[in-house]
Scaffold this active site. Structure first.
Site, PDB file in Angstrom:
ATOM      1  N   GLU A   1       0.835  -1.199   0.000  1.00  0.00           N
ATOM      2  CA  GLU A   1       0.000   0.000   0.000  1.00  0.00           C
ATOM      3  C   GLU A   1       0.874   1.256   0.000  1.00  0.00           C
ATOM      4  O   GLU A   1       0.567   2.226  -0.702  1.00  0.00           O
ATOM      5  CB  GLU A   1      -0.930   0.020   1.215  1.00  0.00           C
ATOM      6  CG  GLU A   1      -1.862   1.219   1.234  1.00  0.00           C
ATOM      7  CD  GLU A   1      -2.798   1.234   2.422  1.00  0.00           C
ATOM      8  OE1 GLU A   1      -3.617   2.171   2.516  1.00  0.00           O
ATOM      9  OE2 GLU A   1      -2.709   0.329   3.267  1.00  0.00           O
TER      10      GLU A   1
ATOM     11  N   ALA B   1       6.492   9.135   2.761  1.00  0.00           N
ATOM     12  CA  ALA B   1       7.735   8.391   3.008  1.00  0.00           C
ATOM     13  C   ALA B   1       7.891   7.268   1.988  1.00  0.00           C
ATOM     14  O   ALA B   1       6.917   6.714   1.480  1.00  0.00           O
ATOM     15  CB  ALA B   1       7.730   7.814   4.416  1.00  0.00           C
TER      16      ALA B   1
ATOM     17  N   HIS C   1       3.794   4.471   9.101  1.00  0.00           N
ATOM     18  CA  HIS C   1       2.501   3.800   8.983  1.00  0.00           C
ATOM     19  C   HIS C   1       2.644   2.281   8.923  1.00  0.00           C
ATOM     20  O   HIS C   1       1.708   1.550   9.254  1.00  0.00           O
ATOM     21  CB  HIS C   1       1.758   4.300   7.745  1.00  0.00           C
ATOM     22  CG  HIS C   1       1.149   5.662   7.923  1.00  0.00           C
ATOM     23  ND1 HIS C   1       0.018   5.869   8.680  1.00  0.00           N
ATOM     24  CD2 HIS C   1       1.534   6.883   7.474  1.00  0.00           C
ATOM     25  CE1 HIS C   1      -0.287   7.167   8.669  1.00  0.00           C
ATOM     26  NE2 HIS C   1       0.624   7.794   7.952  1.00  0.00           N
TER      27      HIS C   1
ATOM     28  N   ASP D   1      -3.046   9.119  10.876  1.00  0.00           N
ATOM     29  CA  ASP D   1      -3.385  10.430  10.326  1.00  0.00           C
ATOM     30  C   ASP D   1      -4.838  10.715  10.670  1.00  0.00           C
ATOM     31  O   ASP D   1      -5.712   9.858  10.457  1.00  0.00           O
ATOM     32  CB  ASP D   1      -3.202  10.457   8.810  1.00  0.00           C
ATOM     33  CG  ASP D   1      -1.747  10.354   8.388  1.00  0.00           C
ATOM     34  OD1 ASP D   1      -0.860  10.539   9.251  1.00  0.00           O
ATOM     35  OD2 ASP D   1      -1.497  10.103   7.196  1.00  0.00           O
TER      36      ASP D   1
ATOM     37  N   GLU E   1       3.472  18.109   9.393  1.00  0.00           N
ATOM     38  CA  GLU E   1       2.236  17.344   9.227  1.00  0.00           C
ATOM     39  C   GLU E   1       1.441  17.400  10.527  1.00  0.00           C
ATOM     40  O   GLU E   1       1.567  16.528  11.388  1.00  0.00           O
ATOM     41  CB  GLU E   1       2.530  15.887   8.850  1.00  0.00           C
ATOM     42  CG  GLU E   1       3.148  15.711   7.482  1.00  0.00           C
ATOM     43  CD  GLU E   1       3.162  14.267   7.020  1.00  0.00           C
ATOM     44  OE1 GLU E   1       2.752  13.386   7.809  1.00  0.00           O
ATOM     45  OE2 GLU E   1       3.577  14.017   5.877  1.00  0.00           O
TER      46      GLU E   1
ATOM     47  N   TRP F   1      -1.428  16.633  11.142  1.00  0.00           N
ATOM     48  CA  TRP F   1      -2.427  15.561  11.218  1.00  0.00           C
ATOM     49  C   TRP F   1      -1.834  14.201  11.600  1.00  0.00           C
ATOM     50  O   TRP F   1      -2.572  13.268  11.847  1.00  0.00           O
ATOM     51  CB  TRP F   1      -3.117  15.426   9.854  1.00  0.00           C
ATOM     52  CG  TRP F   1      -2.130  15.196   8.739  1.00  0.00           C
ATOM     53  CD1 TRP F   1      -1.567  14.003   8.364  1.00  0.00           C
ATOM     54  CD2 TRP F   1      -1.559  16.177   7.881  1.00  0.00           C
ATOM     55  NE1 TRP F   1      -0.692  14.180   7.324  1.00  0.00           N
ATOM     56  CE2 TRP F   1      -0.664  15.514   6.999  1.00  0.00           C
ATOM     57  CE3 TRP F   1      -1.719  17.562   7.745  1.00  0.00           C
ATOM     58  CZ2 TRP F   1       0.068  16.176   6.027  1.00  0.00           C
ATOM     59  CZ3 TRP F   1      -0.987  18.228   6.771  1.00  0.00           C
ATOM     60  CH2 TRP F   1      -0.102  17.546   5.924  1.00  0.00           C
ATOM     61  N   HIS F   2      -0.507  14.102  11.626  1.00  0.00           N
ATOM     62  CA  HIS F   2       0.145  12.806  11.815  1.00  0.00           C
ATOM     63  C   HIS F   2       0.595  12.645  13.262  1.00  0.00           C
ATOM     64  O   HIS F   2       1.445  13.388  13.747  1.00  0.00           O
ATOM     65  CB  HIS F   2       1.355  12.702  10.874  1.00  0.00           C
ATOM     66  CG  HIS F   2       2.082  11.387  10.957  1.00  0.00           C
ATOM     67  ND1 HIS F   2       2.007  10.422   9.976  1.00  0.00           N
ATOM     68  CD2 HIS F   2       2.909  10.872  11.903  1.00  0.00           C
ATOM     69  CE1 HIS F   2       2.767   9.387  10.308  1.00  0.00           C
ATOM     70  NE2 HIS F   2       3.320   9.636  11.479  1.00  0.00           N
TER      71      HIS F   2
END
Length: 254
Positions: A78, A100, A107, A114, A164, A166-167
């Site tokens: 993914e 990345a 992840h 996120d 980021e 949101w991360h």
């Protein structure tokens, strides 16, 4: 005293592993207990213990009503697809800032998520997560539950990733509080702890009435690493995915 024996690959597992452009994720160390983060986004998976704490965090502020889980655990396939798609649609500069490389993404650890404001359209790569309202409330509570904003503004040269907001990354307590108090990214925290070698010195702090000590133990290259732990202490051990271990201890209450 209790003797703990850590095998060489143990440095690649734990809540505090550093995964970035220089330090790839070792897929074999995945805990394997990935679960859905909530009942609305069952396709978004995260480490089971991190999900438990995230649920407690959100429940206390009715967070899932207003905040969506955008992306959690990703397989290497993914991540490859996301990276390739971003190159096609957004170009190299954007992709290198926000996506990345495969095997270098947090992840893939199951410890990163996120988040975005719950709305009709949510950008998968850069979801909206402002420092206001419910999002600010989340940030204010996140440290207590062991989550840090992984890629803060002003630290881009250190993390290799653009800001980021949101991360979020689960690192656990007291590490989230120490990192925030010292203004450290995970890269900097790994280096910071090297000045506190195990059994020679430790970083001490008080969390929820407990005195905790954090220290660093260098791994024996190509060999098992052994350490002695006082049986009167509660402890946790995490690899740093670089060169050793982070030992956290707390005195057991009588």
């Amino acid at each position: 005293m209790k003797t703990i024996v850590l095998q060489p690959d143990a440095i690649h597992g734990g809540n505090l592993i550093l995964v970035n452009a220089k330090h790839p994720y070792w897929m074999g160390k995945n805990r394997g207990n990935l679960v859905p983060v909530n009942r609305w986004e069952r396709h978004v998976l995260l480490d089971g213990y991190a999900v438990k704490l995230l649920a407690e965090l959100m429940e206390g502020m009715d967070g899932w009503r207003h905040i969506a889980a955008v992306s959690g655990w990703r397989s290497v396939r993914e991540q490859q697809e996301i990276y390739a798609e971003s190159l096609r649609e957004n170009g190299k500069d954007f992709t290198e800032k926000f996506v990345a490389l495969p095997d270098h993404s947090e992840h893939q650890t199951g410890l990163a998520i996120d988040l975005g404001l719950r709305q009709e359209k949510i950008d998968f790569i850069c979801p909206e997560f402002p420092d206001t309202g419910i999002c600010r409330k989340f940030r204010e509570r996140a440290l207590t539950f062991g989550f840090v904003e992984r890629y803060p503004e002003g630290k881009e040269r250190i993390t290799g990733i653009a800001h980021e907001p949101w991360h979020f990354r689960y690192v656990g307590t007291p590490h989230a509080q120490i990192m925030a108090g010292q203004g450290l990214t995970l890269e900097e925290y790994i280096r910071f702890l090297r000045q506190y070698p195990y059994e020679k010195g430790s970083y001490s702090c008080h969390i929820s009435g407990l005195k905790l000590s954090v220290s660093y133990l260098e791994a024996e290259k190509g060999k098992n690493t052994c350490l002695e732990i006082d049986e009167r202490m509660a402890y946790s051990i995490s690899g740093n995915n670089v060169d050793g271990y982070i030992i956290t201890t707390a005195a057991l209450r009588k």
